[in-house]
Enzyme design. Sequence first.
Site, PDB file in Angstrom:
ATOM      1  CD  GLU A  33       6.519   1.590   2.941  1.00 38.07           C
ATOM      2  OE1 GLU A  33       7.496   1.528   3.713  1.00 38.07           O
ATOM      3  OE2 GLU A  33       5.905   0.590   2.530  1.00 38.07           O
ATOM      4  NE  ARG A 267      -0.502  -6.631  -2.630  1.00 37.88           N
ATOM      5  CZ  ARG A 267       0.482  -5.749  -2.788  1.00 37.88           C
ATOM      6  NH1 ARG A 267       0.912  -5.468  -4.005  1.00 37.88           N
ATOM      7  NH2 ARG A 267       1.043  -5.167  -1.747  1.00 37.88           N
ATOM      8  CE  LYS A 277       9.523  -1.323  -2.377  1.00 39.44           C
ATOM      9  NZ  LYS A 277       9.060  -0.205  -1.514  1.00 39.44           N
TER      10      LYS A 277
END
Length: 565
Positions: A33, A267, A277
Amino acid sequence: MSKPTPNHFIRSIAKNDLANGKHEYIYTRFPPEPNGYLHLGHAKSICLNFGLAQDLGGKCNLRFDDTNPEKENVEFVESIRDTVEWLGFEWSKLCYASDYYDHLYNYALELIDKGLAYVDELNPEQMREYRGALTEPGKDSPFRDRSIADNRDLFERMRAGEFAEGEYTLRAKIDMSAPNIVMRDPILYRIRYAHHYRAGDRWCIYPMYDFTHCISDALEGITHSLCTLEFQDNRELYDWILSNITLEENLVGERGKLMPKQIEFGRSNLEYTMASKRKLIQLVNEGHVDGWDDPRLTTLVGLRRRGYTPESIRDFCAEIGVTKRDSTIDMAVLENAIRHNLEASAKRVFGVLDPLKLIITNYPEDQTEFFTVKNHPKDDSMGTRDLPFGREIYIERDDFMLEPPAKFFRLGPGREVRLRYGYAVTCNDVIYDADGNVSELHCSYDPLTAKGQTPDGRKIKGIIHWVSAAQAVDAEVRVYDRLFTEPNPAGADDFIALLNPESLRVYPHAKLEPSVLNADTQDRFQFERVGYFCFDSEDHRADNVVMNRTVSLRDTWAKMGANKK
């Protein structure tokens, strides 16, 4: 050279698909993104997607998932492109989800016409209430059974901008009692009156990620759609959407109608760092770090500014591997990757961070001599340099103690040490300033001890580095360390309280040997006995030398942990 790509379960799947003829070649994509800067977790995905295609002779696209116009801009697009190239990868095609907006809209109409999508008026709170829970089914929206004609009319009017944000959404019509909550009539489109950095103001409805991503994969001909484990439950929706739309032959990618396969991997969370974030934004906005490229962050722009090389990042990703479970990685794995890389490639120089002047009283005042030394002790191809030496030099303040303990083999009153590549000196006198601090050392040297010689056979245990005062380069040196004091700051109620007060130490009066002025700004150095360093990419100039420590020579945190046991 980076480490070879290790085998893992995704690579095995891809190789098997090639071997049995399911695919002629592998086609992957990296789909970030454009709403922020990439971090180390993205590097794993980049290396996996691009590396898999590269290793197996396939292709990989860079595709920007730009469906959230409020948070996206060209700055992030350019940063991501630059970072992927910096890591050493080339994309087959540069794509944007916004390239497919017209197609996505038409596919939404197709689902409406098939009775598989409807326009809903529930607000987010009501939608959560109707969705149910893991242990209980949801219930149908009162607007679920609108006619196909009404749904199509409302959706077209949504696109025309007749309604307010949040007034309507388009939802898939699947099963509100599905065991997988993702399948309980997920939202496909929402209204957003926001300027899109590429599409401008053409659209006021924007597709959701789950609707966009699978169709984008199919249109590009992606064979293996790789994502992290949090999307495991979304795979069922991924397949449902592709199974219920008509991908015309003239629109689909090079792989034709063969549908892409979503595969999830775990992950890798790195200790002593933050990947959230939202929390990274808090660190930046509240001034706890100096922007997104602060060298203490594991954003890739931060690691790059700190002196990490693309090879070291790729080696780190190869070392941690690809598994089916989430994992926690010791910070030492990352640090060892860059140490290993720089041990072989970094030029050796002398740098004194906290200088203490040493005057050799029996050395001629007007004399300068040069010691020819190797730029790398194990690599003759890196050449040599001439190291100037004179009556006045700087040594590291930590290399002197007024009352040294028995195992301190450096300089003290009456003690003798060897200056690396130079002479042995003995401390004869200590000079203090007005505040009682040590300001100078007066020493004598033995001229017979040049180049490591000790003709009388005496043992000199201590060896220290130094810089000639007359030719010293003034510099600011920034020593970076781990940003947090605890391994899992993300799990703390107050992660700000875990910030390491020693994560940045600035040495404004450091002294470096003159050879650094002849170096390229991209060069990396080992300050002998100190650590690995690079020029700061933002603040360094020819008349203002600023250097960052990339990593220490050894893992000091491991030693600290051992001392606590």
